[in-house]
Design a protein around this motif. Structure first.
Motif, PDB file in Angstrom:
ATOM      1  N   ARG A 158       0.848  -1.197   0.000  1.00 43.29           N
ATOM      2  CA  ARG A 158       0.000   0.000   0.000  1.00 43.29           C
ATOM      3  C   ARG A 158       0.879   1.241   0.000  1.00 43.29           C
ATOM      4  N   SER A 159       0.262   2.359  -0.350  1.00 43.76           N
ATOM      5  CA  SER A 159       0.948   3.644  -0.302  1.00 43.76           C
ATOM      6  C   SER A 159       1.247   4.013   1.148  1.00 43.76           C
ATOM      7  N   GLY A 160       2.354   4.736   1.370  1.00 44.08           N
ATOM      8  CA  GLY A 160       2.696   5.189   2.708  1.00 44.08           C
ATOM      9  C   GLY A 160       1.742   6.261   3.192  1.00 44.08           C
ATOM     10  N   PHE A 161       1.607   6.371   4.504  1.00 48.39           N
ATOM     11  CA  PHE A 161       0.701   7.351   5.089  1.00 48.39           C
ATOM     12  C   PHE A 161       1.287   8.760   4.974  1.00 48.39           C
ATOM     13  N   PRO A 162       0.425   9.772   4.879  1.00 50.02           N
ATOM     14  CA  PRO A 162       0.917  11.161   4.819  1.00 50.02           C
ATOM     15  C   PRO A 162       1.342  11.658   6.204  1.00 50.02           C
ATOM     16  N   PHE A 163       2.209  12.671   6.222  1.00 49.86           N
ATOM     17  CA  PHE A 163       2.580  13.310   7.479  1.00 49.86           C
ATOM     18  C   PHE A 163       2.902  14.772   7.214  1.00 49.86           C
ATOM     19  N   SER A 164       2.929  15.559   8.292  1.00 45.73           N
ATOM     20  CA  SER A 164       3.194  16.992   8.210  1.00 45.73           C
ATOM     21  C   SER A 164       4.586  17.293   8.756  1.00 45.73           C
ATOM     22  N   VAL A 165       5.102  18.461   8.373  1.00 39.79           N
ATOM     23  CA  VAL A 165       6.391  18.947   8.865  1.00 39.79           C
ATOM     24  C   VAL A 165       6.125  20.134   9.787  1.00 39.79           C
ATOM     25  N   GLU A 166       6.837  20.205  10.916  1.00 41.27           N
ATOM     26  CA  GLU A 166       6.658  21.298  11.858  1.00 41.27           C
ATOM     27  C   GLU A 166       8.003  21.916  12.224  1.00 41.27           C
ATOM     28  N   ASP A 167       7.967  23.167  12.680  1.00 42.54           N
ATOM     29  CA  ASP A 167       9.205  23.838  13.076  1.00 42.54           C
ATOM     30  C   ASP A 167       9.416  23.679  14.578  1.00 42.54           C
ATOM     31  N   ASP A 168      10.478  24.308  15.110  1.00 42.20           N
ATOM     32  CA  ASP A 168      10.797  24.112  16.521  1.00 42.20           C
ATOM     33  C   ASP A 168       9.835  24.840  17.448  1.00 42.20           C
ATOM     34  N   GLU A 169       8.934  25.654  16.892  1.00 40.18           N
ATOM     35  CA  GLU A 169       7.905  26.296  17.700  1.00 40.18           C
ATOM     36  C   GLU A 169       6.636  25.467  17.768  1.00 40.18           C
ATOM     37  N   GLY A 170       6.547  24.435  16.891  1.00 35.00           N
ATOM     38  CA  GLY A 170       5.367  23.598  16.850  1.00 35.00           C
ATOM     39  C   GLY A 170       4.359  24.009  15.809  1.00 35.00           C
ATOM     40  N   ARG A 171       4.743  24.898  14.894  1.00 36.06           N
ATOM     41  CA  ARG A 171       3.849  25.309  13.813  1.00 36.06           C
ATOM     42  C   ARG A 171       4.112  24.458  12.588  1.00 36.06           C
ATOM     43  N   LEU A 172       3.048  24.143  11.851  1.00 42.13           N
ATOM     44  CA  LEU A 172       3.203  23.355  10.644  1.00 42.13           C
ATOM     45  C   LEU A 172       3.923  24.153   9.571  1.00 42.13           C
ATOM     46  N   VAL A 173       4.811  23.468   8.843  1.00 44.02           N
ATOM     47  CA  VAL A 173       5.533  24.065   7.731  1.00 44.02           C
ATOM     48  C   VAL A 173       4.931  23.506   6.444  1.00 44.02           C
ATOM     49  N   GLY A 174       4.282  24.349   5.661  1.00 43.83           N
ATOM     50  CA  GLY A 174       3.630  23.891   4.444  1.00 43.83           C
ATOM     51  C   GLY A 174       2.264  23.308   4.737  1.00 43.83           C
ATOM     52  N   PRO A 175       1.599  22.767   3.707  1.00 44.05           N
ATOM     53  CA  PRO A 175       0.250  22.212   3.878  1.00 44.05           C
ATOM     54  C   PRO A 175       0.259  21.025   4.828  1.00 44.05           C
ATOM     55  N   VAL A 176      -0.890  20.776   5.454  1.00 44.26           N
ATOM     56  CA  VAL A 176      -1.032  19.656   6.363  1.00 44.26           C
ATOM     57  C   VAL A 176      -0.938  18.343   5.590  1.00 44.26           C
ATOM     58  N   ASN A 177      -0.210  17.384   6.154  1.00 43.26           N
ATOM     59  CA  ASN A 177      -0.043  16.050   5.561  1.00 43.26           C
ATOM     60  C   ASN A 177       0.418  16.120   4.102  1.00 43.26           C
TER      61      ASN A 177
END
Length: 808
Positions: A740-759
């Motif tokens: 199966r395809s791998g699951f999506p995930f998000s990237v976050e910075d050291d403040e805990g904010r998402l970097v770029g679109p979710v997943n």
């Protein structure tokens, strides 16, 4: 006028002759304990071919919920009758002489036992369920025990072998048809088994206790609600007049880890069944224990291992009070102790949690068969759960670019309760522009939750070790909440023509939190075109509502958080800022889904069976927490200091703003051979998206601004195949393959904010090939089976977690 009067006796005589010439076969399908078998496939064919073409074709039908079936043929004579159902031994082919008028027959199907008891039983060729309008994926208890997959003690893991849009996430939860775990209605012997708080399936149940597992998707009877992703029905075993006992994995396993031998996994299972009073009362008991020691190679000795001990026991009994009154009951108990839970390469011992859990589930049901052909069942179930999370200490939890440090910040006790009462009535078939069978019922539930939770706080640190963000929690984490639910339904199975079946139903649901009556219309059809005797088309539309989950509806009663931002010199840049959850329940709607589905089934030459199906699921009015800071800041700014804050960071309000969309196309082919050999392969293409892709809660240590994207369990491509090949009378080979395809995930910075679109990123594809060889033998008056399995034969890494900090 006189000629008409004279002709009347002749017409009456001809009518009487026509009636006497009709040949009808009626009967019931029951199991060894005289319980009705619903959905058994029956076939009636002439023993000898005649010039009459109507006699050359095989008639097929399904047993109704009372086990009843009927056939009408053109002329008397010798016929052959057979019956089969997945999870049961086939009845074989029986000769039966049909006389003019009505004939009666009883068919007994015996539940499948372990494979080494039945290796010489020949399966009947697969038949298409022409009268079934629902989309069902079923596996038997034999499949669950025989197919090789990791952690074969876990029934939840066994659900991976179901075809279709079925995926297991990194936490071990199973997702069906793009839905969250709490969007599936899980039932055990007809009663709801979902966790009263979360709606998840956390029940510890032995795999050998399951007689069958069936997933109904897209469209299903109005009897079932509160599950937009489907209904997962688990039916457990029952004893018979023969005493049986079995034991599995009773020898502990040794592993070589870090250059030394250690006790790795021990998962003994013991089953005992038999009669209490022969021919009248029986019991079945299944005990399942699990001891697992996990060793993390990357951690130092002494701090590199954790263990899990879990014990569960299911006891069931059935008493035939009379031949038409059957009483059944069951009790399930499960206890879990998992110290150092969460230990991993990025999570050392100090960050782990000691987890403890208990569940007690009791149910009783009385089935009354009425001579007219009706069935009434009344039942009651009680489910009690308890969960405990204990951190190693009360220090702060620390997120760094290289992993976690410190102590987990949640210390919790949670209690969940559900009481359920149900009544169902199935009426005899009647004629009106075809044949109809009505089923009606009602369901009353009381769900309650109580918690005592205390949180400390966490820090997010930069790559150089300085603190960027510090979060503390305040307020009381103690509260309790209950909900009352009432449901009712009526379902009509209408057969207006020989090759056409329609299911028309409507259901209503109400609960004391949403306080609105929700109507769920259901429509489904099954059609076999004239001239295409081995082809079936089906489809339908259903409006489905999800259950009101107490975990979501009580979030505003929990604690609130205060967040402070620091510069590299340790000076406060912002805060403390208040993050608050609110939950005004006025004018709320229940989450609503519209499901469209179409399917085609074909029996191919060589006893191949193929199915193609499409499902579209669109949801609206889902519950999500929306940051209303811009509109509420002026009203609440003056009260912010009362919370110990100097500013407002976010005010999350519970709204009906969630929108989900899921599409899937599945193609499945199955081939049955003799002596229990078979092959199944399924490919599914799907897409699951939402404007609330990530769940926002007080325990979520990330800041989400745009929550639109793929759901965390979205897997666009899935191929699963498994099968069994008897190598000889004593050896058999089983395999399972999943890609199966791998699951999506998000990237976050050291403040805990998402970097770029979710997943917006994905893990690598998942691939697993498992093979086992089993040897059966007799020794000491017992049947034995020895199995050697190779799991993940290709040694695929199959990562399930990622360090998603952009500074790492």
């Amino acid at each position: 006028m006189r000629s008409a009067i004279r002709a009347a006796p002749l017409l009456l005589w001809l009518f009487a002759q026509a009636i006497s010439a009709q040949v009808r076969l009626v009967g019931r399908v029951i199991d060894d304990n005289k319980v009705a078998v619903f959905g058994a496939q029956l076939a009636l064919s002439p023993a000898v071919a005649t010039p009459n073409s109507s006699q050359l074709s095989t008639l097929e039908t399904l047993s109704d919920p009372t086990g009843a079936f009927s056939f009408e043929v053109a002329s008397p004579g010798e016929y052959r009758l057979s019956a089969q159902k997945q999870g049961y031994f086939g009845s074989g082919v029986h000769s039966i002489d049909l006389l003019p008028g009505e004939n009666a027959a009883a068919v007994v199907l015996s539940p499948l036992r372990e494979i080494h008891e039945s290796i010489d039983v020949t399966y009947s060729p697969p038949m298409i369920d022409f009268e079934r309008t629902s989309v069902d994926q079923s596996i038997t208890g034999n499949d669950i025990v025989s197919v090789p997959y990791p952690s074969t003690h876990s029934l939840r893991n066994a659900l991976r072998i179901l075809p279709g849009a079925v995926v297991q996430d990194a936490a071990g939860d199973i997702h069906f048809n793009g839905g969250a775990v709490n969007q599936t209605l899980w039932t055990l012997d007809g009663f709801t088994i979902n966790d009263p708080l979360t709606g998840r399936f956390d029940t510890q149940l032995s795999v050998e206790a399951a007689q069958s597992v069936t997933l109904s998707s897209g469209r299903y009877s109005a009897e079932f609600g509160k599950g937009s992703a489907g209904v997962l029905a688990i039916e457990t075993k029952m004893g018979s007049d023969v005493f049986r006992h079995s034991a599995t994995n009773f020898v502990p396993g040794l592993e070589t880890r870090k250059g030394s031998f250690t006790l790795g996994q021990w998962r003994p299972r013991v089953n005992l069944s038999g009669p209490i009073a022969r021919g009248r009362a029986w019991f079945f008991n299944s005990m399942d224990a699990r001891y697992t020691q996990n060793i993390v190679e990357e951690l130092p000795a002494g701090e590199d291992r954790t263990s899990v001990l879990q014990v569960g026991n299911l006891f069931r009994t059935q008493i035939n009070v009379t031949s038409s009154n059957i009483l059944s009951a069951g009790f399930l108990a499960s206890i879990l102790n998992a110290p150092r839970s969460g230990l991993g390469a990025l999570d050392p011992v100090e960050t782990t949690v000691d987890r403890r859990a208990r569940q007690y589930f009791f149910h009783i049901k009385d089935q009354i068969y009425i001579r007219s052909g009706a069935l009434v069942e009344i039942g009651y179930a009680r489910n009690r759960t308890f969960g405990r999370e204990i951190p190693q200490d009360d220090g702060f939890y620390i997120f760094t670019p290289h992993g976690r440090r410190g102590n987990y910040f949640v210390d919790a006790q949670r209690w969940g309760d559900r009481d359920q009462a149900l009544v169902n009535a199935i009426f005899p078939s009647f004629g009106a522009a075809g044949t109809h069978q009505l089923k009606v019922g009602a369901d009353l539930d009381r769900v309650a939750y109580r918690q005592q939770v205390q949180r400390t706080g966490f820090e997010r640190r930069r790559l150089d070790g300085t603190t960027r963000r510090k979060v503390v929690f305040a307020g009381s984490g103690r509260f309790q909440r209950s909900n009352f639910e009432a449901s009712g339904y009526i379902q009509d199975t209408w057969k207006p023509a020989e090759r056409l079946v329609l299911n028309l139903g409507i259901r209503h649901d109400w609960d004391s939190i949403v306080r609105k009556t929700n109507l769920s219309p259901r429509f489904a059809f099954s059609w076999s075109p004239v001239g295409l005797d081995h082809t079936k088309f089906s489809g339908g539309y259903a409006v489905l509502y999800d259950a009101t989950t107490l975990q979501t509806m009580t979030r505003h009663l929990d604690q609130y958080s205060l967040s402070t931002l620091f510069d590299r010199e340790g000076r406060i840049q912002h805060g403390p800022g208040l993050t608050l959850f609110t939950g005004d329940e006025r004018d709320r709607n229940a989450p609503r889904y519209g499901n469209w589905s179409l399917g085609a089934e074909q029996r191919l030459p060589g006893d191949f069976f193929a199915r193609a199906s499409y499902l579209r699921k669109q949801g609206r009015d889902g519950f999500t927490f929306f940051n209303t800071l811009e509109t509420d800041e002026a009203a609440l700014a003056g009260s912010a200091p009362d919370f110990g804050a100097t500013s407002l960071d976010a005010i999350f309000s519970l709204r009906n703003l969630r929108r989900d969309k899921f599409d899937s196309f599945e193609f499945m082919v199955r081939k049955s051979f003799r002596k229990q050999a078979f092959l199944m392969m399924s490919y599914t293409r799907s897409r699951a998206r939402s404007n609330a892709a990530l769940d926002i809660s007080i325990d979520t240590p990330v800041t989400i601004l745009n929550n639109v994207g793929p759901l965390p369990w979205d897997s666009p491509n899935r191929l699963v195949s498994w099968g069994r090949v008897p190598l000889s009378k004593k050896y058999s080979l089983d395999y399972m393959l999943e890609w199966r395809s791998g699951f999506p995930f998000s990237v976050e910075d050291d403040e805990g904010r998402l970097v770029g679109p979710v997943n917006s990123r994905r893990l690598p594809d998942f691939f697993e090939l498992n093979v086992s060889i089993e040897r059966r033998l007799r020794f000491g008056g017992h049947r034995w089976a020895l199995r050697v399995s190779a799991v993940n034969l290709t040694d695929s890494r199959n990562p399930t977690a990622v360090n998603n900090n952009s500074s790492s």
